[in-house]
Design a protein around this motif. Structure first.
Motif, PDB file in Angstrom:
ATOM      1  N   PHE A  36     -11.864 -57.259 -42.943  1.00  9.11           N
ATOM      2  CA  PHE A  36     -13.140 -56.555 -42.812  1.00  9.11           C
ATOM      3  C   PHE A  36     -14.131 -57.150 -43.804  1.00  9.11           C
ATOM      4  N   GLN A  37     -15.423 -57.025 -43.473  1.00  9.55           N
ATOM      5  CA  GLN A  37     -16.480 -57.574 -44.311  1.00  9.55           C
ATOM      6  C   GLN A  37     -17.208 -56.466 -45.048  1.00  9.55           C
ATOM      7  N   LEU A  38     -17.617 -56.794 -46.283  1.00  5.86           N
ATOM      8  CA  LEU A  38     -18.385 -55.873 -47.108  1.00  5.86           C
ATOM      9  C   LEU A  38     -19.637 -56.573 -47.610  1.00  5.86           C
ATOM     10  N   THR A  39     -20.714 -55.814 -47.781  1.00  3.95           N
ATOM     11  CA  THR A  39     -21.911 -56.300 -48.451  1.00  3.95           C
ATOM     12  C   THR A  39     -22.098 -55.435 -49.692  1.00  3.95           C
ATOM     13  N   LEU A  40     -21.946 -56.040 -50.867  1.00  2.00           N
ATOM     14  CA  LEU A  40     -21.893 -55.292 -52.112  1.00  2.00           C
ATOM     15  C   LEU A  40     -22.982 -55.753 -53.077  1.00  2.00           C
TER      16      LEU A  40
ATOM     17  N   MET B  46     -14.410 -63.733 -58.658  1.00  2.00           N
ATOM     18  CA  MET B  46     -15.857 -63.613 -58.545  1.00  2.00           C
ATOM     19  C   MET B  46     -16.254 -63.992 -57.125  1.00  2.00           C
ATOM     20  N   VAL B  47     -17.023 -63.124 -56.461  1.00  7.31           N
ATOM     21  CA  VAL B  47     -17.330 -63.307 -55.051  1.00  7.31           C
ATOM     22  C   VAL B  47     -18.826 -63.167 -54.809  1.00  7.31           C
ATOM     23  N   ALA B  48     -19.264 -63.630 -53.653  1.00  4.88           N
ATOM     24  CA  ALA B  48     -20.642 -63.455 -53.218  1.00  4.88           C
ATOM     25  C   ALA B  48     -20.843 -62.026 -52.731  1.00  4.88           C
ATOM     26  N   PRO B  49     -22.101 -61.571 -52.602  1.00  2.00           N
ATOM     27  CA  PRO B  49     -22.346 -60.200 -52.136  1.00  2.00           C
ATOM     28  C   PRO B  49     -21.699 -59.890 -50.783  1.00  2.00           C
ATOM     29  N   LYS B  50     -21.630 -60.885 -49.900  1.00  2.00           N
ATOM     30  CA  LYS B  50     -20.921 -60.691 -48.638  1.00  2.00           C
ATOM     31  C   LYS B  50     -19.502 -61.223 -48.813  1.00  2.00           C
ATOM     32  N   VAL B  51     -18.538 -60.330 -48.821  1.00  2.00           N
ATOM     33  CA  VAL B  51     -17.154 -60.713 -49.082  1.00  2.00           C
ATOM     34  C   VAL B  51     -16.273 -60.231 -47.944  1.00  2.00           C
TER      35      VAL B  51
END
Length: 375
Positions: free
Chosen positions: A341-345, A293-298
């Protein structure tokens, strides 16, 4: 997911893998990189949508000759990559993502320190046996555990490569790592082990040999190629836990040689570590871990030996089918090297797929995939 930034275990993992990029160099893998990849999941769990159009797009960043370095030191030395001093950085300078669960700990893949974790030995003292001296016990440490993953696109259905996870253990590290490898189910359903039915007894060291003695060895008979990689699964796991990628492994059953392991491998002589490029998958996701489980910015981090230092990725929302595609760069090309790399999900279940593209024909080769849940 652990949100406590002062957790000692988080600090341990943030300081992990300090020099891994410099210590891992695969062998010449041009013939194999064209077909090498990670195990395919059932269609319901792998909505990659990696069509010919996607391959063509990635080809623009990847076509050309792919040459891997060769040499006797060409092995993945990750045994000492679980703690140490120094500041951890990533290939892109992105911040590390949170620490995953304890069973499959995924520390940052950026740089591997040269010191072991500060773990206090128990009151028990290792006593010599007829096979050598057991490893000392520790209260807590993190060890690599290797699994098999089937190659995508390989001609043989049994073709496999090694994928690494991490586990927090107490007791004798190598013995515990082998016990996980032989009795536990990996969290990632793409990974598997052919060591089911094996029961480890002791791991001891004597006269330049590490002996892994089993109460019972697996009874399965495999083809020669799969048997070789499966044997290296044990070698990589034991040597990683012992932080020693040089000393060969003697495999015994009830204290003596047991003929042919998997019907193929001679257990009468010690087994040395194979070059990483011969047995190891060319791309991994080290963080986040499966079902984390992760935050929106992962931040997605891993290690790859990629043509022109290019790692492609696709991220899919498993409910809405929203898809994002792009690529990242490893710190160096044509050798095992970290990427991030970073993602915003948006909230919900997502699947992260990373993959390499052949520099020869633009086809997708090596892959690794993780399912995550965004809060």
């Amino acid at each position: 997911m652990n949100d406590n930034q002062n957790d000692p275990f988080d600090e341990l993992m943030r300081r992990s893998l300090h020099e891994e990029a410099d210590r891992i160099e695969p062998s010449d893998a041009l013939p194999e990189i064209r077909a090498r990849a990670h195990a395919q999941r059932p269609a319901a769990r792998r909505p990659w949508l990696l069509t010919a159009g996607l391959a063509a797009a990635g080809t623009a960043a990847a076509i050309g000759a792919f040459t891997m370095l060769n040499g006797s030191e060409n092995t993945a030395n990750d045994g000492d990559a679980v703690a140490g001093s120094g500041t951890t950085t990533t290939a892109t300078g992105l911040p590390p993502s949170p620490t995953p669960s304890e069973l499959t700990v995924s520390p940052e893949p950026s740089q591997a320190p040269t010191e072991v974790p500060s773990t206090a030995p128990s009151a028990k003292t290792a006593e010599p046996t007829d096979r050598g001296v057991p490893e000392p016990e520790v209260k807590s440490t993190v060890v690599p555990v290797y699994w098999l993953g089937q190659q995508v696109g390989a001609q043989k259905k049994s073709a496999a490569r090694l994928y690494r996870t991490w586990a927090k253990v107490s007791g004798r590290p190598a013995e515990q790592a082998v016990r996980i490898m032989t009795t536990k189910q990996p969290n990632d359903p793409d990974y598997y082990s052919v060591w089911r039915g094996a029961a480890v007894n002791t791991v001891t060291r004597s006269n330049g040999i590490v002996t892994v003695d089993f109460k019972q060895l697996p009874k399965a008979t495999l083809d020669a190629d799969l048997a070789r990689v499966a044997t290296q699964q044990l070698v990589y796991t034991v040597q990683g836990a012992l932080q020693d990628n040089k000393t060969p492994i003697q495999i015994t059953e009830a204290g003596r040689s047991s003929g042919k392991l998997f019907g193929q491998i001679n257990t009468g002589t010690p087994v040395s570590r194979a070059a990483a490029g011969e047995v190891q998958a060319l791309v991994w996701i080290d963080s986040p871990s499966e079902d984390q489980m992760v935050a929106p910015k992962v931040t997605v981090q891993g290690v790859a030996a990629a043509f022109e230092a290019t790692v492609n990725y696709e991220v899919t929302n498993l409910k809405t089918r929203e898809t994002k595609k792009s690529f990242a760069n490893t710190a160096e090309g044509q050798k095992f090297s970290p990427y991030a790399f970073q993602l915003t999900l948006t909230p919900g279940p997502w699947q992260v797929s990373v993959y390499l593209i052949s520099g020869t024909d633009g086809s997708i080769t090596d892959t690794d995939t993780k399912s995550i849940v965004v809060k």
